[in-house]
Design an enzyme around this catalytic site. Structure first.
Site, PDB file in Angstrom:
ATOM      1  N   GLY A  41       0.788  -1.224   0.000  1.00  0.00           N
ATOM      2  CA  GLY A  41       0.000   0.000   0.000  1.00  0.00           C
ATOM      3  C   GLY A  41       0.820   1.273   0.000  1.00  0.00           C
ATOM      4  N   ALA A 185       2.208  16.207   9.714  1.00  0.00           N
ATOM      5  CA  ALA A 185       3.418  15.387   9.607  1.00  0.00           C
ATOM      6  C   ALA A 185       3.995  15.375   8.196  1.00  0.00           C
ATOM      7  CB  ALA A 185       3.110  13.963  10.063  1.00  0.00           C
ATOM      8  N   GLU A 205       0.702  27.579   7.017  1.00  0.00           N
ATOM      9  CA  GLU A 205      -0.264  26.882   7.870  1.00  0.00           C
ATOM     10  C   GLU A 205      -1.458  27.779   8.172  1.00  0.00           C
ATOM     11  OE1 GLU A 205      -2.643  24.804   9.842  1.00  0.00           O
ATOM     12  OE2 GLU A 205      -0.826  23.736   9.193  1.00  0.00           O
ATOM     13  N   ALA A 272      -0.056  19.568   1.153  1.00  0.00           N
ATOM     14  CA  ALA A 272      -0.015  18.596   2.255  1.00  0.00           C
ATOM     15  C   ALA A 272      -1.086  18.966   3.272  1.00  0.00           C
ATOM     16  CB  ALA A 272       1.368  18.570   2.892  1.00  0.00           C
ATOM     17  N   HIS A 447      21.778   5.230  32.346  1.00  0.00           N
ATOM     18  CA  HIS A 447      22.556   6.456  32.143  1.00  0.00           C
ATOM     19  C   HIS A 447      23.845   6.130  31.392  1.00  0.00           C
ATOM     20  CE1 HIS A 447      24.314  10.394  33.025  1.00  0.00           C
ATOM     21  NE2 HIS A 447      25.438   9.742  33.320  1.00  0.00           N
TER      22      HIS A 447
END
Length: 468
Positions: A41, A185, A205, A272, A447
């Site tokens: 897909g 995204a 945007e 987009a 760590h």
């Protein structure tokens, strides 16, 4: 006349369809999957996988250009070979598609090449490339037809000057200037990639901030980093027209607040602005499958109003994400097989955006938690205080956690920084297991790692942070 009868036919072989088919085969079902194009897909061939290959090429190019920051001298000036990047991306996609082909064969799933449509509650017609149609019977049918790039009514995608994500992955040459409409995204990932290899990029945007579905602090941090990288960001703005009559594009943009108009000339415009579903021609009306506003109506196990017909992925409620479609497929098939799967919790779906810095999140934003009436504790630990981030040379970003002050429930987690898409699963699993803030604090994190920032952010929410 029906050619063959199956227990299950899946229409579509994307991450929802092929996963559902494989799980059904594992459960002993005789399965066929219908696919008109490439197996895997959009995700494997034109979405998730090839875009990540392009993004990695852009990231490596940036590493080379900043090699001196790591004490490395590189002779000569690095050059981005755009066509080679595209070729590598297509190779990665092809390899993954072949992998799915292998899995389909391994699980003895029959692949039916062509366009599939419902012609009865338990019948699927498959029309091949030559127009030959064959009807197949199945006890159950799953629709997994996915989605495509959404088109704005006043700005049509022509595939050359105004393009969608497919064309953005295979342009014949690198554009010098690009305007990206939309900052979800897809928009911000392509904006980062093209900017990283030298294209002058403007992101437009309509809403007040980029990646508008994310926590406001994350949006602010990504915009700051984008501007630092040289990406022009225009929020509260709308593309009014795109004139493609000349050699390039002339884009007219309006400021939604001030009404001021700006004109930008560029080589290409990337649309987009979202995804719309592929429901046309698949027989919904003929069979009477209920749908509304581009979504097939289903119950918690993805069964439609026609008992033998199910639907998953982009064409049903929920976010249009590959991992959502895959999980829906598994739930759906297990229910068909008579098992008792747990319904999807759509409030605990992780979202990932693969820009630099990366963005990852799950659960409520701070604003959503407040609107829901929670009294909250918030911890926000910057990667600038992380030893691993400093050593890696990626100190930008932070981990932000939100807890319910009364019971300690982990309401939301929002990350922006290097490799945070690999870290968000901790929050997803912890939220599923109803882990509290104090349990995160007392769970030993290794760590030096970036994951320590999750523990530190939780500690900060409870005024127990050591390293800030």
């Amino acid at each position: 006349m029906s050619a063959t009868k199956f227990d299950l036919i899946v229409i579509g072989s994307g991450p929802g369809g092929y996963v559902a088919a494989i799980r059904a085969s594992q459960l002993g079902k005789k399965v066929a999957v219908v696919e008109k194009a490439e197996v895997g897909g959009i995700c494997l061939n034109w979405g998730c996988i090839p875009t990540k290959a392009l993004l990695k090429s852009g990231q490596v190019f940036q590493y080379i250009n900043h090699a001196k920051d790591y004490g490395i001298n590189v002779a000569g000036e690095a050059e981005a070979d755009f066509s080679a990047m595209v070729q590598r991306s297509r190779g990665v996609a092809a390899g993954m598609s072949k992998g799915v082909e292998f899995l389909i064969k391994k699980n003895k799933i029959e692949k039916l090449l062509g366009f599939g449509k419902l012609v009865g509650p338990k019948q699927v017609e498959v029309t091949d490339a030559d127009g030959n149609a064959t009807v197949y019977d199945a006890e159950s049918i799953i629709l997994a037809t996915g989605g495509r790039a959404k088109q704005l009514p006043h700005i049509k995608i022509d595939g050359e000057k105004v393009i969608g994500y497919r064309q953005a992955m295979t342009l014949p040459e690198q554009p010098k200037k690009m305007v990206v409409m939309g900052s979800g995204a897809i928009g911000v990932e392509f904006a980062y990639f093209y900017n990283s290899i030298g294209t002058e990029v403007t992101v437009v945007e309509y809403l007040p901030r980029i990646v508008p579905n994310e926590d406001a602090d994350v949006s602010k941090e990504l915009e700051r980093n984008f501007k630092k990288q040289g990406i022009n960001v225009m929020t509260n703005a709308a593309v009014q027209t795109v004139d493609t009559s000349g050699e390039g594009c002339v884009v007219k943009i309006t400021d939604n607040k001030k009404g001021k108009e700006t004109t930008i000339e560029c080589d290409v415009v990337l649309s987009a602005v979202g995804v719309e579903t592929n429901l046309e021609g698949i027989g919904l009306e003929e069979v009477g499958v209920a749908h509304d506003k581009g979504k097939v109506l289903v119950n918690d196990y993805y069964q439609t109003n026609i008992p033998s017909v199910y639907a998953i992925g982009d064409i049903v409620k929920g976010p249009a994400l590959a991992h959502v479609a895959s999980h829906e497929g598994i739930i759906c098939v297990e229910k068909i097989a008579g098992l008792s799967p747990e319904p999807m919790n759509y409030g605990n779906i992780p979202g990932c955006t693969y820009t630099v810095p990366e963005v990852a999140s799950v659960g409520m934003t701070e604003e959503q938690a407040k609107e829901a009436g929670y009294e909250i504790k918030v911890g926000k630990f910057p990667f600038s205080a992380s030893g691993k981030a400093s050593a890696a040379g990626h100190k930008e970003g932070f981990v932000k956690v939100i807890f319910d002050a009364k019971y300690g429930e982990w309401l939301g987690c929002h990350m922006i920084g290097s490799n945070v898409t690999e870290m968000i699963a901790e929050a997803v699993v912890a939220r599923k297991l109803e882990v509290t803030g104090h349990e995160i604090i007392t769970a030993v994190h290794p760590h030096p790692t970036l994951s320590e920032a999750v523990m530190e952010a939780a500690a900060l929410a409870y005024d127990e942070c050591i390293h800030l």
